[in-house]
Each structure stands twice: as C-alpha cells, then as structure tokens.
Motif scaffolding. Structure first.
Motif, PDB file in Angstrom:
ATOM      1  N   ILE A  22     -10.103  40.752  -1.471  1.00 19.14           N
ATOM      2  CA  ILE A  22      -8.747  40.448  -1.944  1.00 19.14           C
ATOM      3  C   ILE A  22      -7.712  41.230  -1.132  1.00 19.14           C
ATOM      4  O   ILE A  22      -6.693  40.680  -0.712  1.00 19.14           O
ATOM      5  CB  ILE A  22      -8.623  40.760  -3.450  1.00 19.14           C
ATOM      6  CG1 ILE A  22      -9.507  39.816  -4.258  1.00 19.14           C
ATOM      7  CG2 ILE A  22      -7.175  40.659  -3.917  1.00 19.14           C
ATOM      8  CD1 ILE A  22      -9.697  40.227  -5.702  1.00 19.14           C
ATOM      9  N   PHE A  23      -7.982  42.499  -0.886  1.00 19.71           N
ATOM     10  CA  PHE A  23      -7.050  43.346  -0.140  1.00 19.71           C
ATOM     11  C   PHE A  23      -6.904  42.872   1.306  1.00 19.71           C
ATOM     12  O   PHE A  23      -5.787  42.845   1.840  1.00 19.71           O
ATOM     13  CB  PHE A  23      -7.521  44.798  -0.181  1.00 19.71           C
ATOM     14  CG  PHE A  23      -6.580  45.753   0.484  1.00 19.71           C
ATOM     15  CD1 PHE A  23      -5.378  46.084  -0.122  1.00 19.71           C
ATOM     16  CD2 PHE A  23      -6.881  46.310   1.715  1.00 19.71           C
ATOM     17  CE1 PHE A  23      -4.495  46.960   0.484  1.00 19.71           C
ATOM     18  CE2 PHE A  23      -6.004  47.192   2.331  1.00 19.71           C
ATOM     19  CZ  PHE A  23      -4.816  47.516   1.716  1.00 19.71           C
ATOM     20  N   LEU A  24      -8.002  42.475   1.938  1.00 19.62           N
ATOM     21  CA  LEU A  24      -7.916  41.975   3.316  1.00 19.62           C
ATOM     22  C   LEU A  24      -7.101  40.691   3.401  1.00 19.62           C
ATOM     23  O   LEU A  24      -6.298  40.515   4.330  1.00 19.62           O
ATOM     24  CB  LEU A  24      -9.315  41.766   3.896  1.00 19.62           C
ATOM     25  CG  LEU A  24     -10.088  43.023   4.250  1.00 19.62           C
ATOM     26  CD1 LEU A  24     -11.497  42.674   4.706  1.00 19.62           C
ATOM     27  CD2 LEU A  24      -9.359  43.822   5.314  1.00 19.62           C
ATOM     28  N   LEU A  48      -3.108  32.168  -0.556  1.00 16.92           N
ATOM     29  CA  LEU A  48      -3.511  30.899   0.052  1.00 16.92           C
ATOM     30  C   LEU A  48      -4.673  31.099   1.013  1.00 16.92           C
ATOM     31  O   LEU A  48      -5.581  30.263   1.086  1.00 16.92           O
ATOM     32  CB  LEU A  48      -2.320  30.265   0.776  1.00 16.92           C
ATOM     33  CG  LEU A  48      -1.208  29.737  -0.122  1.00 16.92           C
ATOM     34  CD1 LEU A  48      -0.002  29.305   0.715  1.00 16.92           C
ATOM     35  CD2 LEU A  48      -1.707  28.587  -0.968  1.00 16.92           C
ATOM     36  N   ILE A  49      -4.664  32.199   1.747  1.00 15.46           N
ATOM     37  CA  ILE A  49      -5.780  32.507   2.641  1.00 15.46           C
ATOM     38  C   ILE A  49      -7.057  32.696   1.836  1.00 15.46           C
ATOM     39  O   ILE A  49      -8.120  32.165   2.200  1.00 15.46           O
ATOM     40  CB  ILE A  49      -5.464  33.752   3.497  1.00 15.46           C
ATOM     41  CG1 ILE A  49      -4.354  33.441   4.500  1.00 15.46           C
ATOM     42  CG2 ILE A  49      -6.717  34.252   4.216  1.00 15.46           C
ATOM     43  CD1 ILE A  49      -3.808  34.657   5.206  1.00 15.46           C
ATOM     44  N   LEU A  50      -6.972  33.441   0.741  1.00 14.59           N
ATOM     45  CA  LEU A  50      -8.137  33.635  -0.123  1.00 14.59           C
ATOM     46  C   LEU A  50      -8.637  32.302  -0.660  1.00 14.59           C
ATOM     47  O   LEU A  50      -9.844  32.037  -0.665  1.00 14.59           O
ATOM     48  CB  LEU A  50      -7.797  34.586  -1.273  1.00 14.59           C
ATOM     49  CG  LEU A  50      -8.923  34.895  -2.262  1.00 14.59           C
ATOM     50  CD1 LEU A  50     -10.059  35.622  -1.559  1.00 14.59           C
ATOM     51  CD2 LEU A  50      -8.392  35.728  -3.416  1.00 14.59           C
ATOM     52  N   GLY A  57     -15.996  27.838   1.751  1.00 15.76           N
ATOM     53  CA  GLY A  57     -17.303  28.443   1.619  1.00 15.76           C
ATOM     54  C   GLY A  57     -17.593  29.497   2.667  1.00 15.76           C
ATOM     55  O   GLY A  57     -18.752  29.860   2.874  1.00 15.76           O
ATOM     56  N   LEU A  58     -16.553  29.999   3.337  1.00 14.81           N
ATOM     57  CA  LEU A  58     -16.759  31.048   4.330  1.00 14.81           C
ATOM     58  C   LEU A  58     -17.217  32.342   3.677  1.00 14.81           C
ATOM     59  O   LEU A  58     -17.945  33.127   4.278  1.00 14.81           O
ATOM     60  CB  LEU A  58     -15.472  31.287   5.127  1.00 14.81           C
ATOM     61  CG  LEU A  58     -14.947  30.081   5.922  1.00 14.81           C
ATOM     62  CD1 LEU A  58     -13.616  30.410   6.564  1.00 14.81           C
ATOM     63  CD2 LEU A  58     -15.961  29.654   6.963  1.00 14.81           C
ATOM     64  N   ILE A  59     -16.774  32.555   2.453  1.00 15.90           N
ATOM     65  CA  ILE A  59     -17.202  33.694   1.644  1.00 15.90           C
ATOM     66  C   ILE A  59     -17.677  33.124   0.315  1.00 15.90           C
ATOM     67  O   ILE A  59     -16.971  32.320  -0.295  1.00 15.90           O
ATOM     68  CB  ILE A  59     -16.040  34.688   1.412  1.00 15.90           C
ATOM     69  CG1 ILE A  59     -15.613  35.319   2.719  1.00 15.90           C
ATOM     70  CG2 ILE A  59     -16.432  35.753   0.412  1.00 15.90           C
ATOM     71  CD1 ILE A  59     -14.399  36.210   2.588  1.00 15.90           C
ATOM     72  N   PRO A  60     -18.862  33.500  -0.143  1.00 16.83           N
ATOM     73  CA  PRO A  60     -19.317  33.001  -1.448  1.00 16.83           C
ATOM     74  C   PRO A  60     -18.360  33.435  -2.564  1.00 16.83           C
ATOM     75  O   PRO A  60     -17.867  34.567  -2.575  1.00 16.83           O
ATOM     76  CB  PRO A  60     -20.689  33.656  -1.635  1.00 16.83           C
ATOM     77  CG  PRO A  60     -21.107  34.105  -0.283  1.00 16.83           C
ATOM     78  CD  PRO A  60     -19.857  34.356   0.497  1.00 16.83           C
ATOM     79  N   SER A  61     -18.093  32.535  -3.484  1.00 18.85           N
ATOM     80  CA  SER A  61     -17.112  32.821  -4.536  1.00 18.85           C
ATOM     81  C   SER A  61     -17.548  33.981  -5.432  1.00 18.85           C
ATOM     82  O   SER A  61     -16.692  34.697  -5.954  1.00 18.85           O
ATOM     83  CB  SER A  61     -16.840  31.579  -5.373  1.00 18.85           C
ATOM     84  OG  SER A  61     -18.023  31.159  -6.024  1.00 18.85           O
ATOM     85  N   LYS A  65     -15.515  37.301  -7.370  1.00 17.30           N
ATOM     86  CA  LYS A  65     -15.388  37.003  -8.792  1.00 17.30           C
ATOM     87  C   LYS A  65     -15.056  38.223  -9.648  1.00 17.30           C
ATOM     88  O   LYS A  65     -14.159  38.169 -10.492  1.00 17.30           O
ATOM     89  CB  LYS A  65     -16.679  36.354  -9.282  1.00 17.30           C
ATOM     90  CG  LYS A  65     -16.620  35.839 -10.682  1.00 17.30           C
ATOM     91  CD  LYS A  65     -17.908  35.115 -11.020  1.00 17.30           C
ATOM     92  CE  LYS A  65     -17.814  34.493 -12.391  1.00 17.30           C
ATOM     93  NZ  LYS A  65     -19.014  33.736 -12.713  1.00 17.30           N
ATOM     94  N   GLU A  66     -15.761  39.338  -9.434  1.00 17.46           N
ATOM     95  CA  GLU A  66     -15.570  40.507 -10.306  1.00 17.46           C
ATOM     96  C   GLU A  66     -14.139  41.030 -10.232  1.00 17.46           C
ATOM     97  O   GLU A  66     -13.501  41.285 -11.246  1.00 17.46           O
ATOM     98  CB  GLU A  66     -16.547  41.633  -9.941  1.00 17.46           C
ATOM     99  CG  GLU A  66     -17.984  41.325 -10.257  1.00 17.46           C
ATOM    100  CD  GLU A  66     -18.728  40.739  -9.066  1.00 17.46           C
ATOM    101  OE1 GLU A  66     -18.082  40.481  -8.030  1.00 17.46           O
ATOM    102  OE2 GLU A  66     -19.947  40.527  -9.178  1.00 17.46           O
ATOM    103  N   GLY A  67     -13.626  41.198  -9.022  1.00 18.24           N
ATOM    104  CA  GLY A  67     -12.269  41.718  -8.855  1.00 18.24           C
ATOM    105  C   GLY A  67     -11.216  40.766  -9.391  1.00 18.24           C
ATOM    106  O   GLY A  67     -10.243  41.186 -10.020  1.00 18.24           O
ATOM    107  N   CYS A  68     -11.416  39.473  -9.154  1.00 19.54           N
ATOM    108  CA  CYS A  68     -10.461  38.481  -9.653  1.00 19.54           C
ATOM    109  C   CYS A  68     -10.433  38.466 -11.172  1.00 19.54           C
ATOM    110  O   CYS A  68      -9.365  38.420 -11.774  1.00 19.54           O
ATOM    111  CB  CYS A  68     -10.809  37.104  -9.112  1.00 19.54           C
ATOM    112  SG  CYS A  68     -10.559  36.922  -7.337  1.00 19.54           S
TER     113      CYS A  68
END
Length: 125
Positions: A22-24, A48-50, A57-61, A65-68
């Motif tokens: 998220i921070f990146l 929007l990038i996230l 699917g570049l990063i598994p959801s 999930k935990e941080g969101c």
C-alpha cells in the motif's frame, strides 16, 4: 509454544507485506503527481495504481488484504484529523455554503442520472 510464535510472526509479516504494498503504491502515486503536476492528488493516483496492480493479478490480492481490512476497519479514526482541520476554515465554509451545497446536490444528481441511463440501456440489451 513454537507453533504459536510462528503463527504470530506470519501474521505480523502479512501485515507488514500488505502495508509495504500500500505504501509503495501511495509513494508511486505521489511521485507521478509531483512529476506530471496533474490536478489529481497523489493518494488517488496511488489507489488507482493499487487497483490496477491487483486487478491485473501482478500481486495476489491476499498479499494486500490484511492491511486493507485494518485500514477500512479503522477508517472513522482516519477522518478525525480532516474534521479538525476543517475547523480552521469554518468562516470560508460558511461564506460558501450555498455554492458547496448546490454543487454537491448537482453532482450527485448528475451521477444518479448517468447511472440510471447506463443501467436502463444495459437492461435493454
């Protein structure tokens, strides 16, 4: 005992990984906004990038999930500084109450109208 510590460590690493993602995305969005001088805030560009990264699917959801979930769970607390900050502009807000009210109602009606027309045409097909 060791299994419990391992479980706690894995949970903490999950939170750390999701917050890093998220921070990146946030920093990338802020960098794009600063570089291009677009009128869109960097935090929105980062969101929007996230969204794009997770949608493609570049990063598994489950990595984010935990941080969101933690941020959404405590979202009300995140609005407290904004509400306190608005107190500094109370005179400006009261002086522009009618334009703010009309633009809010007008934009909401425009969104409702567009969504209604789009849904109507979608249902027609």
């Amino acid at each position: 005992m060791m299994n419990a510590l391992l479980t706690v460590f894995e949970g903490l690493m999950g939170y750390l990984r999701s917050f890093v993602i998220i921070f990146l995305c946030l920093m990338l969005g802020k960098g794009i906004q600063a570089f291009t001088h677009v009128a869109i805030p960097g935090s929105i560009i980062g969101m929007l990038i996230l969204f794009v990264v997770l949608s493609m699917g570049l990063i598994p959801s489950h990595w984010a999930k935990e941080g969101c979930h933690l941020l959404i769970r405590h979202m009300a607390l995140l609005f407290v500084p904004v509400g306190v900050g608005l107190m500094n502009y109370l005179e400006l807000l009261t002086a522009n109450t009618w334009p703010i009210l009309f633009s809010t109602i007008g934009s909401s009606l425009a969104v409702f109208l567009v969504i209604g027309i789009a849904t109507h045409h979608k249902e027609k097909e």
